[in-house]
Every structure is written in C-alpha cells, then in structure tokens.
Design an enzyme around this catalytic site. Structure first.
Site, mmCIF file in Angstrom:
data_model
loop_
_atom_site.group_PDB
_atom_site.id
_atom_site.type_symbol
_atom_site.label_atom_id
_atom_site.label_comp_id
_atom_site.label_asym_id
_atom_site.label_seq_id
_atom_site.Cartn_x
_atom_site.Cartn_y
_atom_site.Cartn_z
ATOM 1 N N HIS A 241 -19.197 23.244 46.684
ATOM 2 C CA HIS A 241 -19.355 23.483 48.116
ATOM 3 C C HIS A 241 -20.579 24.353 48.373
ATOM 4 O O HIS A 241 -20.640 25.497 47.941
ATOM 5 C CB HIS A 241 -18.092 24.171 48.645
ATOM 6 C CG HIS A 241 -18.046 24.321 50.116
ATOM 7 N ND1 HIS A 241 -17.851 25.530 50.718
ATOM 8 C CD2 HIS A 241 -18.160 23.411 51.116
ATOM 9 C CE1 HIS A 241 -17.838 25.371 52.031
ATOM 10 N NE2 HIS A 241 -18.018 24.098 52.299
ATOM 11 N N ARG A 242 -21.571 23.774 49.085
ATOM 12 C CA ARG A 242 -22.856 24.454 49.327
ATOM 13 C C ARG A 242 -23.470 24.921 48.014
ATOM 14 O O ARG A 242 -23.947 26.047 47.891
ATOM 15 C CB ARG A 242 -22.692 25.647 50.271
ATOM 16 C CG ARG A 242 -22.096 25.295 51.620
ATOM 17 C CD ARG A 242 -22.057 26.525 52.510
ATOM 18 N NE ARG A 242 -20.904 26.480 53.388
ATOM 19 C CZ ARG A 242 -20.437 27.520 54.058
ATOM 20 N NH1 ARG A 242 -21.015 28.691 53.943
ATOM 21 N NH2 ARG A 242 -19.388 27.398 54.826
ATOM 22 N N GLU B 230 -22.721 19.968 47.592
ATOM 23 C CA GLU B 230 -22.684 19.811 49.033
ATOM 24 C C GLU B 230 -23.679 20.762 49.667
ATOM 25 O O GLU B 230 -23.817 21.912 49.232
ATOM 26 C CB GLU B 230 -21.273 20.105 49.553
ATOM 27 C CG GLU B 230 -21.076 19.811 51.029
ATOM 28 C CD GLU B 230 -21.192 21.025 51.932
ATOM 29 O OE1 GLU B 230 -21.451 22.144 51.412
ATOM 30 O OE2 GLU B 230 -21.044 20.881 53.148
ATOM 31 N N ASP C 280 -25.855 21.702 53.665
ATOM 32 C CA ASP C 280 -25.853 21.562 55.122
ATOM 33 C C ASP C 280 -27.287 21.438 55.606
ATOM 34 O O ASP C 280 -28.168 22.202 55.171
ATOM 35 C CB ASP C 280 -25.214 22.788 55.773
ATOM 36 C CG ASP C 280 -23.835 23.083 55.215
ATOM 37 O OD1 ASP C 280 -22.880 22.430 55.646
ATOM 38 O OD2 ASP C 280 -23.732 23.962 54.329
ATOM 39 N N HIS D 51 -26.669 26.672 56.355
ATOM 40 C CA HIS D 51 -25.349 26.411 56.919
ATOM 41 C C HIS D 51 -25.208 26.891 58.353
ATOM 42 O O HIS D 51 -24.840 26.126 59.250
ATOM 43 C CB HIS D 51 -24.256 27.062 56.066
ATOM 44 C CG HIS D 51 -22.889 26.913 56.639
ATOM 45 N ND1 HIS D 51 -22.321 27.843 57.480
ATOM 46 C CD2 HIS D 51 -21.966 25.918 56.508
ATOM 47 C CE1 HIS D 51 -21.126 27.440 57.849
ATOM 48 N NE2 HIS D 51 -20.878 26.281 57.274
ATOM 49 N N GLU E 260 -24.188 17.314 54.607
ATOM 50 C CA GLU E 260 -23.511 17.492 55.891
ATOM 51 C C GLU E 260 -24.549 17.734 56.978
ATOM 52 O O GLU E 260 -25.302 18.717 56.922
ATOM 53 C CB GLU E 260 -22.529 18.657 55.861
ATOM 54 C CG GLU E 260 -21.829 18.841 57.215
ATOM 55 C CD GLU E 260 -20.968 20.083 57.322
ATOM 56 O OE1 GLU E 260 -20.799 20.575 58.465
ATOM 57 O OE2 GLU E 260 -20.465 20.552 56.290
ATOM 58 N N LYS F 139 -25.378 19.102 60.349
ATOM 59 C CA LYS F 139 -24.774 20.045 61.280
ATOM 60 C C LYS F 139 -24.807 19.483 62.698
ATOM 61 O O LYS F 139 -25.687 18.709 63.067
ATOM 62 C CB LYS F 139 -25.516 21.386 61.242
ATOM 63 C CG LYS F 139 -25.572 22.033 59.871
ATOM 64 C CD LYS F 139 -24.202 22.261 59.275
ATOM 65 C CE LYS F 139 -23.427 23.360 59.966
ATOM 66 N NZ LYS F 139 -22.132 23.646 59.254
ATOM 67 N N ASP G 254 -15.870 26.389 45.968
ATOM 68 C CA ASP G 254 -16.904 27.391 45.713
ATOM 69 C C ASP G 254 -16.904 27.812 44.253
ATOM 70 O O ASP G 254 -17.798 28.536 43.819
ATOM 71 C CB ASP G 254 -16.670 28.632 46.587
ATOM 72 C CG ASP G 254 -16.798 28.330 48.069
ATOM 73 O OD1 ASP G 254 -17.837 27.791 48.470
ATOM 74 O OD2 ASP G 254 -15.846 28.628 48.818
#
Length: 282
Positions: free
Chosen positions: A15-16, A42, A44, A57, A143, A145, A265
């Site tokens: 995640h990120r 992942e 953003d 993000h 992703e 935004k 994470d």
C-alpha cells in the site's frame, strides 16, 4: 491484467509502496516493497498546477513534505497550486525519519543508513514510477485521486491512460479510483485498461456495480465485505483485493477465504503469511 484477477495465490500489494519501511509514495518505498516480496505496489496520482502527473496521496503537501519551510508565504499548500518544478524542491522523506509512523525505525527493522537515505527523497512523477515498475518487470495499482473539485478533473483520466499506452504498460497496471465517473470513462473508452473499484462505504450489490463500470476488481475495506462474498465475486469473474490489512491474523483469514489480493503497509508480514500458506498446502 487478467493475471491479476485469476490467481492461485493471493497478491501481496504494498500500500503506497512499503510505507512502514520507507516514505509513502516514493521510489524508496517501491524498492523496499520489491525487496520484501510484494507482488505489486500501490500509488496515488494527481495533477500539478502545470498539468503534470505527480505521485502524492494527500490533496495537500504539508503532511509528507517540508513545504511549510520552503514556501512559508503561500496561502495554502494544495498540490494543484504547485508546479512540478516547485514540488521537486521539496523533501518527502524527512517526515518519515522524524515520525517513524509504524515504529519500524525504533524496532531496528529500518536501519540508520536507510533512514539517512530517505532525507531529501523526492516525490516521483507517474512516469518515473511506471519506469521503475517496468524496469523490474513488476505490477502497480495506480489510484487516480478524485479531482472533481479541483483543476484537472476533465484531463486526468486521458493523461494517465495515454501515458500507460505510450510506455506500453497497459498489461502491468491496474487503475483504481473512488471517483466512479473516471472508471466509467475508462471502461467505455479504454476497455483494454483493467480497473478496480474503490468505495467509501459498503455497497449492497458490488457485482452489479462492477458490471456497470466494466471494472475487473473490487477493492473493499475488510469491514465492507463478508468472507463468503469473496468466493461469489470470484466465481463471477471478478477479483477482490481487500484494503488495508496490517495484522497477521486478518491476513490469514482472508487468504483462507480465497481473496485475490491484500493491500498492506507491511508487505514483509504478508509475504511470511503467504509463504506459510503455500507450505501448508504442499
């Protein structure tokens, strides 16, 4: 992207990036995620004032950079009010060293040398992040935004997809968003691009929503979906990638339920869970 949806094993999605091991949404985070065995990462993406695609993000810059020190007299620190050149002046790594958000520095899991290397870490452009992904023959969840209340709303989908096609990376990318109009646009105009649906609350009929948006995967929070619904969605041909899970026991339950992927994470923990699960099956 069918390989993301139909797998015999669960995807470990960082995640990120590996945000417990490095500053989120940076190439350092991507490197750590790759190092500890994440199947994909992942990130953003949003737009700068001069229309560039930047990997950040928050809608503001002050949580993960030193923007207040570098630009103290700006009226606000909204990402869309800064050009790419201005954002490139910012340090997106020192906050991680100072705050140790997951306690991994204090625990000695992140070394002092690694912490030092994060100082002055830049925010990558989407193009830089995609190049990193391609160079390592990896996968990424992009992703987009929600820019519905900001400049760039009418442009960002075309910009993202055009870049994917220019880099010949459509088959390496899953595009997700909370803005379902973006996903509908991709489904209608760019059906070759795999999309994943994010939602702010439980949806009563996720399969119907996925069909409507021509999406391939569903990305619910754990509290948004029952374990028995995972098998049903997968039997209908959809992937189910649950977010954001950081505890081992929940990971183990989701793996047993046959989830397609888990956003985390702590990809180093999920890698261990997946390894144990595979060993137990042999």
């Amino acid at each position: 992207m069918d390989s993301i949806m139909i797998l015999d094993r669960t995807l470990n999605i960082a995640h990120r990036g590996a945000s417990s091991l490095a500053p989120e949404n940076t190439l350092s985070a991507a490197r750590k995620a790759l190092e500890v065995g994440a199947d994909m990462w992942e990130l953003d993406v949003q737009m700068t004032a001069d229309g560039k695609l930047i990997v950040i993000h928050d809608s503001t810059l002050n949580r993960t950079s030193n923007v207040e020190e570098v630009f103290p007299h700006r009226g606000s620190w909204q990402v869309h009010e800064f050009t790419l050149d201005e954002i490139r002046q910012l340090d997106f790594g020192s906050w991680f060293a100072e705050q140790d958000p997951f306690g991994q520095i204090a625990a000695g899991i992140v070394s002092e040398d690694e912490v030092k290397s994060y100082i002055q870490e830049p925010a990558p452009t989407l193009e830089q992040a995609l190049h990193f992904t391609s160079e390592h023959n990896w996968l990424v969840n992009v992703e987009i935004k929600d820019l519905s209340d900001r400049p760039g709303d009418s442009q960002i989908v075309n910009k993202v997809v055009t870049l994917l096609e220019e880099l010949n990376m459509v088959d390496m990318v899953l595009v997700s968003s909370f803005n379902h109009s973006y996903l509908a646009q991709i489904g209608a105009v760019y059906p070759q691009v795999a999309t994943g649906v994010l939602h702010t609350k439980p949806h009563p009929r996720p399969a119907s929503l996925l069909r409507k948006l021509k999406a391939r995967t569903y990305h619910p929070r754990k509290s948004f979906i029952r374990l028995k619904d995972i098998a049903r969605l997968k039997s209908l041909g959809f992937g189910v990638n649950v977010r954001t899970i950081n505890d081992r026991k929940t990971m183990e339950r989701l793996v047993k339920a046959g989830v397609s992927g888990i956003f985390t994470d702590v990809p180093q923990v999920l890698t261990s869970v997946l390894t144990n699960n595979r060993q137990n099956k042999t």
